[in-house]
Motif scaffolding. Structure first.
Motif, PDB file in Angstrom:
ATOM      1  N   VAL A 130      49.891  45.437  47.053  1.00  0.00           N
ATOM      2  CA  VAL A 130      49.323  44.205  47.605  1.00  0.00           C
ATOM      3  C   VAL A 130      48.448  44.563  48.800  1.00  0.00           C
ATOM      4  O   VAL A 130      48.716  45.514  49.535  1.00  0.00           O
ATOM      5  CB  VAL A 130      50.426  43.212  48.014  1.00  0.00           C
ATOM      6  N   TYR A 131      47.376  43.780  49.002  1.00  0.00           N
ATOM      7  CA  TYR A 131      46.406  44.024  50.060  1.00  0.00           C
ATOM      8  C   TYR A 131      46.341  42.802  50.977  1.00  0.00           C
ATOM      9  O   TYR A 131      46.286  41.669  50.507  1.00  0.00           O
ATOM     10  CB  TYR A 131      45.022  44.295  49.480  1.00  0.00           C
ATOM     11  N   GLY A 132      46.349  43.039  52.270  1.00  0.00           N
ATOM     12  CA  GLY A 132      46.277  41.951  53.240  1.00  0.00           C
ATOM     13  C   GLY A 132      46.362  42.487  54.655  1.00  0.00           C
ATOM     14  O   GLY A 132      46.266  43.699  54.896  1.00  0.00           O
ATOM     15  N   GLU A 133      46.568  41.595  55.624  1.00  0.00           N
ATOM     16  CA  GLU A 133      46.676  42.008  57.007  1.00  0.00           C
ATOM     17  C   GLU A 133      47.976  42.792  57.223  1.00  0.00           C
ATOM     18  O   GLU A 133      49.004  42.479  56.625  1.00  0.00           O
ATOM     19  CB  GLU A 133      46.642  40.783  57.918  1.00  0.00           C
ATOM     20  N   GLN A 134      47.905  43.791  58.090  1.00  0.00           N
ATOM     21  CA  GLN A 134      49.042  44.676  58.292  1.00  0.00           C
ATOM     22  C   GLN A 134      50.274  43.921  58.789  1.00  0.00           C
ATOM     23  O   GLN A 134      51.405  44.214  58.373  1.00  0.00           O
ATOM     24  CB  GLN A 134      48.670  45.780  59.291  1.00  0.00           C
ATOM     25  N   LYS A 135      50.080  42.940  59.664  1.00  0.00           N
ATOM     26  CA  LYS A 135      51.215  42.189  60.191  1.00  0.00           C
ATOM     27  C   LYS A 135      51.962  41.487  59.072  1.00  0.00           C
ATOM     28  O   LYS A 135      53.203  41.465  59.055  1.00  0.00           O
ATOM     29  CB  LYS A 135      50.727  41.179  61.222  1.00  0.00           C
ATOM     30  N   LYS A 174      49.575  36.798  34.983  1.00  0.00           N
ATOM     31  CA  LYS A 174      48.734  37.196  36.102  1.00  0.00           C
ATOM     32  C   LYS A 174      49.557  37.334  37.380  1.00  0.00           C
ATOM     33  O   LYS A 174      50.548  36.639  37.575  1.00  0.00           O
ATOM     34  CB  LYS A 174      47.612  36.179  36.310  1.00  0.00           C
ATOM     35  N   THR A 175      49.117  38.252  38.245  1.00  0.00           N
ATOM     36  CA  THR A 175      49.763  38.425  39.544  1.00  0.00           C
ATOM     37  C   THR A 175      49.052  37.527  40.544  1.00  0.00           C
ATOM     38  O   THR A 175      47.928  37.819  40.956  1.00  0.00           O
ATOM     39  CB  THR A 175      49.686  39.893  39.992  1.00  0.00           C
ATOM     40  N   GLY A 176      49.702  36.449  40.933  1.00  0.00           N
ATOM     41  CA  GLY A 176      49.085  35.489  41.836  1.00  0.00           C
ATOM     42  C   GLY A 176      49.200  35.906  43.287  1.00  0.00           C
ATOM     43  O   GLY A 176      50.168  36.550  43.692  1.00  0.00           O
ATOM     44  N   ALA A 177      48.194  35.525  44.094  1.00  0.00           N
ATOM     45  CA  ALA A 177      48.222  35.813  45.523  1.00  0.00           C
ATOM     46  C   ALA A 177      49.227  34.897  46.216  1.00  0.00           C
ATOM     47  O   ALA A 177      49.274  33.700  45.945  1.00  0.00           O
ATOM     48  CB  ALA A 177      46.837  35.629  46.124  1.00  0.00           C
ATOM     49  N   ILE A 178      50.040  35.463  47.091  1.00  0.00           N
ATOM     50  CA  ILE A 178      51.064  34.693  47.806  1.00  0.00           C
ATOM     51  C   ILE A 178      51.051  35.060  49.276  1.00  0.00           C
ATOM     52  O   ILE A 178      50.647  36.157  49.660  1.00  0.00           O
ATOM     53  CB  ILE A 178      52.472  34.959  47.228  1.00  0.00           C
ATOM     54  N   ASP A 179      51.483  34.115  50.104  1.00  0.00           N
ATOM     55  CA  ASP A 179      51.697  34.374  51.530  1.00  0.00           C
ATOM     56  C   ASP A 179      50.513  35.047  52.204  1.00  0.00           C
ATOM     57  O   ASP A 179      50.659  35.964  53.006  1.00  0.00           O
ATOM     58  CB  ASP A 179      52.956  35.231  51.743  1.00  0.00           C
ATOM     59  N   ILE A 195      48.278  37.001  50.923  1.00  0.00           N
ATOM     60  CA  ILE A 195      47.854  38.271  50.335  1.00  0.00           C
ATOM     61  C   ILE A 195      46.451  38.100  49.753  1.00  0.00           C
ATOM     62  O   ILE A 195      46.157  37.130  49.046  1.00  0.00           O
ATOM     63  CB  ILE A 195      48.831  38.711  49.231  1.00  0.00           C
ATOM     64  N   LYS A 196      45.546  39.055  50.044  1.00  0.00           N
ATOM     65  CA  LYS A 196      44.163  38.964  49.589  1.00  0.00           C
ATOM     66  C   LYS A 196      44.015  39.320  48.119  1.00  0.00           C
ATOM     67  O   LYS A 196      43.287  38.668  47.381  1.00  0.00           O
ATOM     68  CB  LYS A 196      43.271  39.864  50.441  1.00  0.00           C
ATOM     69  N   SER A 197      44.681  40.378  47.688  1.00  0.00           N
ATOM     70  CA  SER A 197      44.564  40.794  46.292  1.00  0.00           C
ATOM     71  C   SER A 197      45.772  41.629  45.908  1.00  0.00           C
ATOM     72  O   SER A 197      46.493  42.139  46.774  1.00  0.00           O
ATOM     73  CB  SER A 197      43.275  41.587  46.053  1.00  0.00           C
ATOM     74  N   ILE A 198      45.981  41.743  44.580  1.00  0.00           N
ATOM     75  CA  ILE A 198      47.104  42.500  44.042  1.00  0.00           C
ATOM     76  C   ILE A 198      46.590  43.427  42.959  1.00  0.00           C
ATOM     77  O   ILE A 198      45.707  43.069  42.176  1.00  0.00           O
ATOM     78  CB  ILE A 198      48.182  41.562  43.456  1.00  0.00           C
ATOM     79  N   ASP A 199      47.138  44.610  42.914  1.00  0.00           N
ATOM     80  CA  ASP A 199      46.795  45.586  41.878  1.00  0.00           C
ATOM     81  C   ASP A 199      48.088  46.027  41.177  1.00  0.00           C
ATOM     82  O   ASP A 199      49.007  46.521  41.837  1.00  0.00           O
ATOM     83  CB  ASP A 199      46.101  46.800  42.504  1.00  0.00           C
ATOM     84  N   PRO A 200      48.216  45.778  39.861  1.00  0.00           N
ATOM     85  CA  PRO A 200      47.197  45.262  38.947  1.00  0.00           C
ATOM     86  C   PRO A 200      47.094  43.739  39.014  1.00  0.00           C
ATOM     87  O   PRO A 200      47.960  43.073  39.578  1.00  0.00           O
ATOM     88  CB  PRO A 200      47.718  45.712  37.572  1.00  0.00           C
ATOM     89  N   ALA A 201      46.044  43.221  38.390  1.00  0.00           N
ATOM     90  CA  ALA A 201      45.830  41.773  38.396  1.00  0.00           C
ATOM     91  C   ALA A 201      46.649  41.072  37.319  1.00  0.00           C
ATOM     92  O   ALA A 201      46.741  39.846  37.315  1.00  0.00           O
ATOM     93  CB  ALA A 201      44.343  41.464  38.192  1.00  0.00           C
ATOM     94  N   GLU A 202      47.250  41.847  36.415  1.00  0.00           N
ATOM     95  CA  GLU A 202      48.012  41.258  35.322  1.00  0.00           C
ATOM     96  C   GLU A 202      49.158  42.201  34.958  1.00  0.00           C
ATOM     97  O   GLU A 202      49.016  43.417  35.022  1.00  0.00           O
ATOM     98  CB  GLU A 202      47.100  41.032  34.115  1.00  0.00           C
ATOM     99  N   VAL A 203      50.309  41.618  34.601  1.00  0.00           N
ATOM    100  CA  VAL A 203      51.497  42.394  34.257  1.00  0.00           C
ATOM    101  C   VAL A 203      51.970  41.989  32.868  1.00  0.00           C
ATOM    102  O   VAL A 203      51.972  40.801  32.526  1.00  0.00           O
ATOM    103  CB  VAL A 203      52.627  42.177  35.280  1.00  0.00           C
TER     104      VAL A 203
END
Length: 467
Positions: free
Chosen positions: A263-268, A295-300, A302-310
């Motif tokens: 998951v990608y987002g702010e470090q905090k 699909k992997t939805g963005a939560i809390d 989070i800017k993006s998730i890898d992978p986009a689908e599971v």
């Protein structure tokens, strides 16, 4: 004089001389300057003719030293030939290394000169060479980044796009043991996206970190990509559910193709996350066993998730019901200085029916079902307490007609407790009496590979998967 001139012999000599003079006057052009006879051979000196090594088996050996590397040549020839061979490259001096073996040895030099030119002197006439055996070994290529990415970005994974095979390093046998690392360097200074270098140079360093310039590398360059992204974190994957299965079906297992996501987002925000539960399976769309793409939805934030689908491998089966009689109720939160007494049921045990797939229920054991009554904060007296039921994944509680998930418990102070033999059992924890063995015979647990977890205490609630 007259006598001499009148002599017959003198007249003959004079006649010959006069005849020669007349012939010369007729045949010699007075405008032509007299030609002088000079030498047409000259000399030349080549001060530093480079020695060329020839005939070495480069698959097995390498020439590591040659002394001297140049020679002095004195040559001669017609001036025209010397002028035509004006370049020093026309004068070749070589040493034949064919059949040479490893070690230091002195070999003769051979001069090959242009046509019409001969060697007068060559100094020196021999050369000393050092030949070493070479080795070729594969090495793992490491990608090293240089510089800092743009503010708010971090350097992620590096990928060697091509070649997909390893890197081959060729060195003298004695130098091979000194190889420390084989790297390629990528500059990411100020980058805010993936950095691509299709011709990244490969460098070999020894164990002291010094570049080994005599190393021969194959290939010499590689295609490398370095991800530059917002801060990221790898988290365990947890599948959540929505909706309900069609009547008559129950889950046997839900197995994701992967067990972690990035998951990608702010470090905090990333520091606070311990699990990713953005994969939600809609049970109402599951009609039979098979693979489902979610699909992997963005939560809390989070800017993006890898992978986009599971991919989820879902197994369902017809639903059945099984009853467990006399399960002990665990008391929690009993106040200090007080005791809790079951009034209804007086035994402190509960009969519980559960539903699920046959294979799941056959493997279910009574100790896997937890029933608790929390009396924390209750004052002395009789209270109706709602039970908390904990069941494994893919198992649901079923209430029989008229059954409720409540029990009656009396809280009494220890100092005033006066329970006689005819009173209900006073309980301060889990009853010690063993529950009766359920009627169905358990079978070995199938290797479902699902993410297991706690079920809801709600009789009609769906399963919840925990990491």
């Amino acid at each position: 004089m007259d006598k001499w001139l009148s002599h017959p012999t003198s007249l003959k000599i004079i006649s010959v001389i006069v005849g020669l003079l007349l012939w010369a006057v007729v045949h010699i052009d007075p405008d032509t300057s007299p030609q002088t006879v000079t030498s047409n051979v000259d000399t030349k000196t080549i001060e530093a003719s480079v020695i060329k090594a020839e005939g070495l088996d480069t698959d097995k050996y390498i020439l590591t030293a040659m002394e001297p590397s140049v020679v002095r040549l004195d040559v001669q020839g017609r001036l025209s030939n010397l002028l035509n061979a004006s370049s020093d490259d026309d004068y070749v001096v070589s040493v034949d290394l064919k059949g040479a073996k490893p070690g230091i040895q002195e070999l003769p030099l051979v001069a090959t000169l242009p046509k019409g030119i001969t060697l007068v002197e060559m100094s020196p006439r021999t050369v000393t060479v050092q030949i070493e055996e070479i080795l070729t070994k594969p090495f793992e290529l490491q990608v090293v980044t240089d510089g800092k990415p743009a503010a708010g970005y971090v350097v992620g994974a590096s990928t060697i796009v091509a070649p997909t095979t390893g890197v081959l390093v060729t060195l003298p046998k004695d130098d091979m043991s000194r190889v420390g690392v084989v790297t390629t360097e990528i500059n990411v200074d100020g980058a805010d996206k993936t950095v691509v270098n299709k011709k990244a140079k490969i460098i070999v360093y020894d164990t002291d970190g010094i570049e080994m310039t005599n190393a021969v590398v194959s290939p010499e360059t590689v295609h490398v990509e370095v991800k530059v992204t917002p801060p990221f974190k790898t988290l365990p994957l947890q599948v959540r559910y929505t909706g309900a299965l069609p009547d008559g079906l129950s889950l046997v297992s839900v197995k994701p193709a992967i067990d972690q996501v990035t998951v990608y987002g702010e470090q905090k925000l990333l520091d606070e996350l311990q699990v990713y539960d953005g994969v939600v399976l809609d049970l109402s769309k599951v009609k039979q066993s098979g693979e489902v793409q979610v699909k992997t939805g963005a939560i809390d934030g989070i800017k993006s998730i890898d992978p986009a689908e599971v991919t989820l491998a879902v197994v369902v089966a017809p639903i059945i019901t099984r009853e467990f009689a006399g399960l002990p109720i665990t008391l929690e939160g009993v106040p200090t200085g007080m005791s809790a007494v079951f009034r209804t049921p007086a035994s402190g045990k509960f009969d519980l029916s559960v539903s699920g797939a046959e294979s799941v229920l056959n493997a279910l054991k009574a100790e896997s079902l937890a029933i608790a009554a929390n009396v924390e904060g209750l004052s002395p007296g009789v209270h109706s307490v709602t039970l908390q039921i904990d069941v494994p994944a893919y198992v649901q509680t079923v209430l029989s007609e008229g059954q409720t998930l409540t029990v009656s418990i009396e809280i009494v102070e220890d100092a005033s407790t006066g329970i006689g033999e005819d009173d209900s059992e006073e309980v301060g924890g889990t009853p010690t009496e063993e529950p009766p063995t359920p009627t169905p015979t358990p079978t070995p647990t199938p290797d479902t590979g699902e993410e297991s977890g706690n079920g809801s205490g709600n009789a009609s609630g769906g399963p919840t998967m925990n990491p």
